[in-house]
Design a protein around this motif. Structure first.
Motif, mmCIF file in Angstrom:
data_model
loop_
_atom_site.group_PDB
_atom_site.id
_atom_site.type_symbol
_atom_site.label_atom_id
_atom_site.label_comp_id
_atom_site.label_asym_id
_atom_site.label_seq_id
_atom_site.Cartn_x
_atom_site.Cartn_y
_atom_site.Cartn_z
ATOM 1 N N GLN A 161 0.846 -1.197 0.000
ATOM 2 C CA GLN A 161 0.000 0.000 0.000
ATOM 3 C C GLN A 161 0.880 1.244 0.000
ATOM 4 O OE1 GLN A 161 -3.523 -0.066 0.065
ATOM 5 N NE2 GLN A 161 -3.256 2.090 -0.465
ATOM 6 N N ILE A 162 0.593 2.155 -0.891
ATOM 7 C CA ILE A 162 1.360 3.413 -0.934
ATOM 8 C C ILE A 162 0.687 4.389 0.017
ATOM 9 C CG2 ILE A 162 2.225 5.304 -2.360
ATOM 10 C CD1 ILE A 162 1.962 3.431 -4.780
ATOM 11 N N THR A 163 1.364 4.676 1.114
ATOM 12 C CA THR A 163 0.829 5.620 2.100
ATOM 13 C C THR A 163 1.636 6.915 2.123
ATOM 14 O OG1 THR A 163 2.161 4.606 3.846
ATOM 15 C CG2 THR A 163 -0.112 3.787 3.562
ATOM 16 N N GLU A 164 2.837 6.853 1.606
ATOM 17 C CA GLU A 164 3.703 8.037 1.523
ATOM 18 C C GLU A 164 4.681 7.804 0.378
ATOM 19 O OE1 GLU A 164 7.308 7.845 4.401
ATOM 20 O OE2 GLU A 164 5.636 6.955 5.504
ATOM 21 N N TYR B 63 10.704 5.467 -0.658
ATOM 22 C CA TYR B 63 9.782 4.762 0.231
ATOM 23 C C TYR B 63 8.347 4.948 -0.251
ATOM 24 C CZ TYR B 63 13.521 4.119 3.627
ATOM 25 O OH TYR B 63 14.679 3.735 4.253
ATOM 26 N N ASN C 244 5.927 3.404 1.843
ATOM 27 C CA ASN C 244 5.317 3.377 3.174
ATOM 28 C C ASN C 244 6.470 3.227 4.172
ATOM 29 O OD1 ASN C 244 5.900 0.524 3.375
ATOM 30 N ND2 ASN C 244 3.978 0.086 2.290
ATOM 31 N N LYS C 245 6.169 3.006 5.407
ATOM 32 C CA LYS C 245 7.232 2.952 6.426
ATOM 33 C C LYS C 245 8.201 1.784 6.224
ATOM 34 C CE LYS C 245 5.701 6.237 9.315
ATOM 35 N NZ LYS C 245 6.169 7.530 8.919
ATOM 36 N N LYS D 116 -0.857 6.399 -5.304
ATOM 37 C CA LYS D 116 -1.194 6.706 -3.910
ATOM 38 C C LYS D 116 -2.551 7.416 -3.847
ATOM 39 C CE LYS D 116 0.252 9.397 0.069
ATOM 40 N NZ LYS D 116 -0.181 10.777 0.151
ATOM 41 N N LYS E 188 -2.795 -0.504 -3.804
ATOM 42 C CA LYS E 188 -1.613 -1.277 -3.438
ATOM 43 C C LYS E 188 -0.900 -1.593 -4.744
ATOM 44 C CE LYS E 188 -3.404 -3.677 0.612
ATOM 45 N NZ LYS E 188 -3.651 -4.993 1.227
#
Length: 188
Positions: free
Chosen positions: A107-110, A121, A123-124, A154, A159
């Motif tokens: 999942q692209i969160t950032e 990055y 995600n984390k 994103k 994902k």
């Protein structure tokens, strides 16, 4: 089949005046494909784009012709390589340069870039490695290519699939090669 023959037979869309002009410059008329590839290289040159920026805002691009056959051939070869990259047909795309660190979901969160580690990055935990800053910052049409590709996904709350992960790595190769080619064509 009549419809099929439309796509087999090719008819160049080059005016007699243009063909005469290129013949006067080079002493012969190159194939239509070579002319297309030459134009493709020229129109991707940052020097061309900046030199004619104001003109390009109000009119169609003009193709400067060279009388140097070696330069014409070199630019046509680079243009052909660019076309194949943009169409994702280049053999260069078969050798992935970057790697993808998989931990958890995709999942692209950032979307962040770490210049010290040369990582992008999503995600984390998940990231792409071995991406130099000058390629990460490379822009086409005002967009930072690698950043935009990820941010579009994103914003769609998607994902990354395994196919998209490979596609991103191929986009890196595309951006890297395009960066090198446009700077090469400017130095000719």
């Amino acid at each position: 089949n009549c419809l099929t023959s439309l796509f087999i037979e090719k008819t160049p869309n080059l005016s007699p005046q243009f063909l005469e002009a290129i013949k006067n410059k080079l002493g012969k008329i190159p194939t239509p494909e070579k002319i297309f590839y030459y134009a493709y290289a020229i129109f991707h040159s940052p020097t061309y784009r900046s030199r004619y920026a104001e003109f390009l805002k109000i009119d169609f691009p003009r193709l400067p012709l060279t009388s140097n056959q070696n330069l014409f051939n070199a630019l046509a070869n680079k243009g052909e390589a660019l076309v194949n990259l943009h169409l994702m047909k280049s053999d260069l795309l078969n050798n992935l340069i970057t790697t993808y660190q998989e931990i958890g979901d995709h999942q692209i969160t950032e979307v962040t870039y770490n210049s010290e580690l040369q990582r992008v990055y999503i995600n984390k935990q998940n990231y792409f490695t071995d991406i130099p800053q000058h390629i990460w910052e490379f822009k086409i049409g005002g967009y930072q290519v690698l950043d935009k590709w990820l941010k579009d996904r994103k914003n769609a709350k998607r994902k990354l699939s395994n196919e998209e992960i490979i596609n991103y790595q191929k986009n890196y190769i595309n951006s890297s090669w395009l960066h090198n080619v446009v700077h090469w064509s400017d130095n000719q």
